[in-house]
Write a protein that holds these residues in place. Sequence first.
Motif, PDB file in Angstrom:
ATOM      1  N   ILE A 303     -99.255  44.003 -23.410  1.00  0.00           N
ATOM      2  CA  ILE A 303     -99.327  44.126 -22.023  1.00  0.00           C
ATOM      3  C   ILE A 303     -99.328  42.478 -21.327  1.00  0.00           C
ATOM      4  O   ILE A 303     -98.696  42.349 -20.372  1.00  0.00           O
ATOM      5  N   PRO A 304    -100.180  41.735 -21.768  1.00  0.00           N
ATOM      6  CA  PRO A 304    -100.241  40.424 -21.089  1.00  0.00           C
ATOM      7  C   PRO A 304     -98.870  39.817 -21.079  1.00  0.00           C
ATOM      8  O   PRO A 304     -98.800  39.071 -19.892  1.00  0.00           O
ATOM      9  N   GLY A 449     -91.147  33.616 -20.431  1.00  0.00           N
ATOM     10  CA  GLY A 449     -92.556  34.046 -20.640  1.00  0.00           C
ATOM     11  C   GLY A 449     -93.552  32.720 -20.411  1.00  0.00           C
ATOM     12  O   GLY A 449     -94.610  33.103 -19.724  1.00  0.00           O
ATOM     13  N   LEU A 450     -93.338  31.694 -20.933  1.00  0.00           N
ATOM     14  CA  LEU A 450     -94.128  30.326 -20.783  1.00  0.00           C
ATOM     15  C   LEU A 450     -94.206  29.992 -19.270  1.00  0.00           C
ATOM     16  O   LEU A 450     -95.382  29.979 -18.730  1.00  0.00           O
ATOM     17  N   CYS A 456     -96.008  31.072 -12.621  1.00  0.00           N
ATOM     18  CA  CYS A 456     -95.521  31.926 -11.727  1.00  0.00           C
ATOM     19  C   CYS A 456     -96.714  32.952 -11.682  1.00  0.00           C
ATOM     20  O   CYS A 456     -97.135  33.292 -10.279  1.00  0.00           O
ATOM     21  N   VAL A 457     -97.568  33.321 -12.348  1.00  0.00           N
ATOM     22  CA  VAL A 457     -98.625  34.155 -12.114  1.00  0.00           C
ATOM     23  C   VAL A 457     -99.778  33.518 -11.363  1.00  0.00           C
ATOM     24  O   VAL A 457    -100.333  34.082 -10.563  1.00  0.00           O
ATOM     25  N   ALA A 495    -103.393  37.711 -17.951  1.00  0.00           N
ATOM     26  CA  ALA A 495    -102.080  37.345 -18.319  1.00  0.00           C
ATOM     27  C   ALA A 495    -101.475  36.057 -18.388  1.00  0.00           C
ATOM     28  O   ALA A 495    -100.937  35.649 -19.214  1.00  0.00           O
ATOM     29  N   CYS A 496    -102.410  35.199 -17.482  1.00  0.00           N
ATOM     30  CA  CYS A 496    -101.951  33.676 -17.603  1.00  0.00           C
ATOM     31  C   CYS A 496    -102.162  33.151 -18.983  1.00  0.00           C
ATOM     32  O   CYS A 496    -101.625  32.269 -19.569  1.00  0.00           O
TER      33      CYS A 496
END
Length: 515
Positions: A303-304, A449-450, A456-457, A495-496
């Motif tokens: 999920i993260p 993803g990175l 971005c988050v 998430a970050c």
Amino acid sequence: MPAARFVRRMLGRGSGGANDGSLDIPAPAAGAAPPAAGAAASSVYEAPADFTDASSLDSGGKEPIGEAVAFGEKEAVRAAVSQGTALEEEAQQGDQGAAEADGVRSPVQPRNAGFLRSFSNVVCIIIGTGCLQIPYAFAKTGWIGIIILFLSAFIGSYTGVLAIRCLYYQGPMGQRLHSFPQIGRAAFGRVGQYVTQFFNYTYTLGATCLYIILSGQFIYDMLSTLGVGVPQKVWMIIVTVVMWIPVALLKEMSEAAIMAIFGLLASIAVILICTVMSVVKPYTVMYPNSPAPDHHAALGAGIPIALSSIVFSFAGTVVYPHVEESMRKPKQWPMVVYAAMGFCAVFYLMIGVSGYWAYGDLVVSPVLDSIPRGAPATVGKILITVHVIIASPILLLSLFLDIEKQWRITAERLGKKREFLVRLVYRTAIVAAVCGVSLAIPYFSDFLGLISSISCVTMYAMVPIICYLKLFGHRIAPWYEKIWMVVVLAISSVACVWGSIDSIKNLIKDVQGSK
């Protein structure tokens, strides 16, 4: 009649009383920065009625203006309400009033963009390469990814509105801010400005790197099957040169309107191609003798990183201040951002559900590499490459506008020839640096993803909420909205951190595996 009551009767209740979709700008919190010094009474920034809450016309939200409000000022309020908002004129007054104190006239973007043009600019930035990651994100989370998708869209709409509110935190007598770094400085001083700049620039430049990597990969894949032996890195350099041309020529966000519309149409076509091919040619049809791929209801471990990837698919926050600044009717901004998020969510749902249903846990990123090779896949790669070449200048333009406002790179200050030369040289240097980084890290999925995890988050959810609370004070939000803010910050933090760790591990494996 007291002035506060007069203003409330003229403007109506801005917080919940008007249902016209306009932004409600609450009064600044105690201790917030005062209006820009040096702005004379004849050139103060008068925030449009569309963005004004009645309480913001009180001094600091504490003391009413009282009878000190002159008759002429009341007439100005009445004229603003009756004639609608002349925001272009007002924004110029605010910018010029603050700049005249330094003897320099700030560049002001013309406000000539309508709803469709603004909607296209936002959607062109949001929808694009990120859509190719959605089925892969579903493979990481299972079908619960659908909930994460709509949750991300709602968070993006909410924080997109908060971000623009922060631009007007000084109320009707202050100067409108222009960018996220200025919001960060207004909220937390120079430290806030530098931290916000880091995440802002990391996202903008990182996403551009991602676009170059993806387009170079697609061109190489398409032409290598035809016997063209040009390496992928050479195609990445060629793509960069093509993107550099509009980057060097475009000066304002409004000039990119036609490009944004073409980019939007290209992205929609790619999503439709992937959706149709996934339904027509699922994995079981392509490989009838192989075991069917697995599908899961929920996978907590993924999920993260999946959340960070989905957030990237909705990201465009760094461009919002410049899009809103170019709007002819800025009161339509909430409608623009909610419509754009809803539009993207529907199309993401199509490609995500169809791709995961067709290829399950065997789906790859980008999903164009999962559908059968042939004309549809080739057309899809061509279209997404076109979109990338179109979207990158729009994304970079938001960065360049920030730099040019901060360093006052204007024709009025430098002269037309010198201003063009300075703008050309520094923009070219940045594009060349971005190309160099892209050549060094050609790993699409993990690099995405990175970037989305680190910057971005942060820009998508955390910075707008934190700066909003600092500028307006926690008392401005009702208790249920505060709970929502805490939930968003918690989800974003997980998430970050978690997404960054997983992405770095995967990148290390990529680098080691390529040796």
